[in-house]
Scaffold this active site. Structure first.
Site, PDB file in Angstrom:
ATOM      1  N   ASP A 161     -33.284 -22.203  35.393  1.00  0.00           N
ATOM      2  CA  ASP A 161     -34.106 -21.839  34.235  1.00  0.00           C
ATOM      3  C   ASP A 161     -33.812 -22.754  33.050  1.00  0.00           C
ATOM      4  O   ASP A 161     -34.733 -23.163  32.342  1.00  0.00           O
ATOM      5  CB  ASP A 161     -33.897 -20.372  33.841  1.00  0.00           C
ATOM      6  CG  ASP A 161     -34.688 -20.036  32.585  1.00  0.00           C
ATOM      7  OD1 ASP A 161     -35.918 -20.213  32.610  1.00  0.00           O
ATOM      8  OD2 ASP A 161     -34.089 -19.662  31.561  1.00  0.00           O
ATOM      9  N   ARG A 168     -40.301 -27.437  30.090  1.00  0.00           N
ATOM     10  CA  ARG A 168     -41.502 -26.763  29.558  1.00  0.00           C
ATOM     11  C   ARG A 168     -41.639 -26.999  28.061  1.00  0.00           C
ATOM     12  O   ARG A 168     -42.736 -27.166  27.534  1.00  0.00           O
ATOM     13  CB  ARG A 168     -41.416 -25.252  29.834  1.00  0.00           C
ATOM     14  CG  ARG A 168     -41.632 -24.898  31.291  1.00  0.00           C
ATOM     15  CD  ARG A 168     -41.192 -23.469  31.553  1.00  0.00           C
ATOM     16  NE  ARG A 168     -41.910 -22.509  30.756  1.00  0.00           N
ATOM     17  CZ  ARG A 168     -41.436 -21.306  30.406  1.00  0.00           C
ATOM     18  NH1 ARG A 168     -40.224 -20.919  30.785  1.00  0.00           N
ATOM     19  NH2 ARG A 168     -42.146 -20.488  29.685  1.00  0.00           N
ATOM     20  N   LYS A 187     -33.081 -14.421  34.756  1.00  0.00           N
ATOM     21  CA  LYS A 187     -31.846 -14.174  34.002  1.00  0.00           C
ATOM     22  C   LYS A 187     -31.500 -12.686  33.983  1.00  0.00           C
ATOM     23  O   LYS A 187     -30.335 -12.302  34.120  1.00  0.00           O
ATOM     24  CB  LYS A 187     -32.003 -14.694  32.570  1.00  0.00           C
ATOM     25  CG  LYS A 187     -32.047 -16.220  32.520  1.00  0.00           C
ATOM     26  CD  LYS A 187     -32.348 -16.750  31.131  1.00  0.00           C
ATOM     27  CE  LYS A 187     -33.756 -16.482  30.709  1.00  0.00           C
ATOM     28  NZ  LYS A 187     -34.281 -17.262  29.620  1.00  0.00           N
TER      29      LYS A 187
HETATM   30  N1  URA Z   1     -37.954 -16.056  26.920  1.00  0.00           N
HETATM   31  C1  URA Z   1     -37.422 -16.662  28.013  1.00  0.00           C
HETATM   32  O1  URA Z   1     -36.272 -16.424  28.375  1.00  0.00           O
HETATM   33  N2  URA Z   1     -38.189 -17.551  28.681  1.00  0.00           N
HETATM   34  C2  URA Z   1     -39.460 -17.850  28.338  1.00  0.00           C
HETATM   35  O2  URA Z   1     -40.084 -18.630  29.004  1.00  0.00           O
HETATM   36  C3  URA Z   1     -39.989 -17.204  27.206  1.00  0.00           C
HETATM   37  C4  URA Z   1     -39.224 -16.294  26.511  1.00  0.00           C
END
Ligand code: URA
Length: 438
Positions: A161, A168, A187
């Site tokens: 992530d 991103r 997460k």
């Molecule tokens: N919070 C996150 O952890 N990831 C996202 O993509 C958007 C908000």
């Protein structure tokens, strides 16, 4: 199979298999292919979307890129809450010890704030000595013993992530429901809670300002959580104005802990109390400790008013080596001096707040980050007093600004004032809980 074929398939709008999605996530994490290929893949997902199965596979692949905590040996049901973030959102600091006082175990991994939204971890760092890092065994041991523990998410939790989110961020692909869902849920699932309650905020201070998109995200989050065997529920809450009064780190922590005192439900800001008890009642109900919302709410209120939640908070902070003085109003936390009182320039009803701008005024005081490695003054803060629908007389105090360099306060005050709209006619109060979904 190669990455080019997978990008092509998604570009054409075809559904990807679990194997293809794992290939992308594992390959990117292992640096087997180039960043520009991952950015093309993310953009194809942004345009073509993902089915709920694909989103679940993506979440699974990101979750399995790191460690997963095993909470199966805990002596009570485990539950956690995730907030999509907002201004003045200090709920986790009350919710964890309160849920523990209701009979749940709450293993919470938290993050830092960026931009106008604050992070629980930064607020906890305002407590002298508080340890935000420990290994997984110690974390789970503390959760079992005390009822709750809150630590920072280590690099070993869903590392994919971290890499994908950074990509991103620089490819305009953050605002994409399947990608957001996989990011949040990989997460949250890693910490192992059996129940996950989502506080999905909408409004000018939330990252989703429209209810249709919020519903789309809620549906995706619940579907993925259930596919992973978790009990899920979503509360949609208003973020058109700050929650409570305090915006900052030390001052939010003080507001949260003061609210937990046995008389806190009567003396603390009503919105903070209402949202906290609602979310904890959802944790209690969905985890199966009570069969309906009314019974769950009674359990929460009893745990709060009895002082058990406050005692739990003290035990939890002490267990994580934080030093608090419960006899002092400020709990012994350092707060910057009052630099400025912002007064209302005119009479009228407070009609609208650009809550994002209001949150950013904390950065003017040195208390929020615009870049991930910006330094943070944890003592800086704002007390923003009125709520939408309040009648204000010219000269009333709207906000108190606290910072170490008083010259910073006038920029912040101008930004706050520019974020407010006043009306000649009366304006209704905002609804706090907008909807639910499970
Ligand atoms: N919070 C996150 O952890 N990831 C996202 O993509 C958007 C908000």
């Amino acid at each position: 199979m190669n990455i080019l074929e997978i990008i092509e398939a998604k570009k054409q709008g075809r559904e990807l298999s679990a194997f293809q999605i794992e290939f992308v996530v594992n390959g990117f994490t292992a640096e087997d292919f180039a960043d520009y290929q991952m950015s093309a893949f993310l953009m194809a997902v942004w345009f073509r979307g993902m089915t709920s199965e694909e989103t679940a596979y993506l979440t699974g692949a990101m979750l399995h890129s790191g460690e997963e905590l095993d909470t199966s040996g805990m002596s009570a049901p485990t539950a956690d809450k995730h907030s999509t973030g907002g201004v003045g959102d200090k709920v986790s600091l009350l919710l964890a010890p309160l849920a523990a006082a209701c009979g749940l175990k709450v293993p919470m991994l938290s993050g830092r704030g960026l931009g106008h939204t604050g992070g629980t971890l930064d607020k906890l760092e305002a407590i002298p000595g508080y340890r935000i890092h420990m290994d997984n065994d110690e974390f789970l041991g503390l959760t079992e013993k005390v009822g709750c523990a809150i630590i920072g998410q280590s690099g070993s939790i869903a590392p994919a992530d971290g890499r994908i989110y950074a990509m991103r961020d620089v490819t305009a692909t953050v605002d994409c429901v399947p990608l957001i869902t996989a990011s949040i849920m990989s997460k949250k699932l890693a910490a192992g809670p059996g129940t996950i309650i989502i506080d999905l905020k909408t409004g000018s201070g939330a990252f989703m300002d429209d209810m249709d998109r919020a519903r789309e995200l809620a549906t995706a989050l619940v579907a993925v959580g259930k596919l992973h065997g978790r009990r899920m529920s979503v509360v949609f809450s208003d973020m058109d104005q700050p929650l409570g009064r305090a915006i900052g780190h030390a001052n939010e922590t003080i507001e949260a802990f003061a609210a937990l005192r046995s008389d806190g439900r009567n003396s603390a800001p009503a919105d903070l109390v209402a949202l906290t008890e609602d979310l904890v009642a959802e944790m209690v109900r969905v985890a199966g400790l009570e069969s309906d919302r009314t019974a769950a709410l009674s359990r929460v209120r009893e745990a709060w008013d009895s002082g058990r939640a406050f005692e739990n908070m003290l035990s939890w902070v002490e267990a994580q080596k934080g030093t608090l003085d419960p006899d002092r109003e400020d709990f012994g936390l350092a707060v910057a001096p009052l630099a400025l009182e912002l007064k209302a320039p005119r009479d009228g009803w407070l009609a609208k707040i650009n809550c994002r701008e209001l949150g950013l005024s904390l950065a003017d005081l040195g208390g929020a980050r615009l870049q991930v490695d910006d330094p943070l003054d944890l003592t800086a803060g704002i007390d923003f007093l009125p709520k939408i629908g309040t009648h204000i007389n010219k000269g009333d105090v709207l906000a108190r600004l606290y910072c170490t360099e008083s010259s910073k306060a006038s920029d912040a005050a101008s930004r706050i004032l520019a974020s407010l709209d006043f009306s000649e006619a009366s304006v209704p109060e905002n609804l706090l809980i907008l909807d639910r979904y499970e």
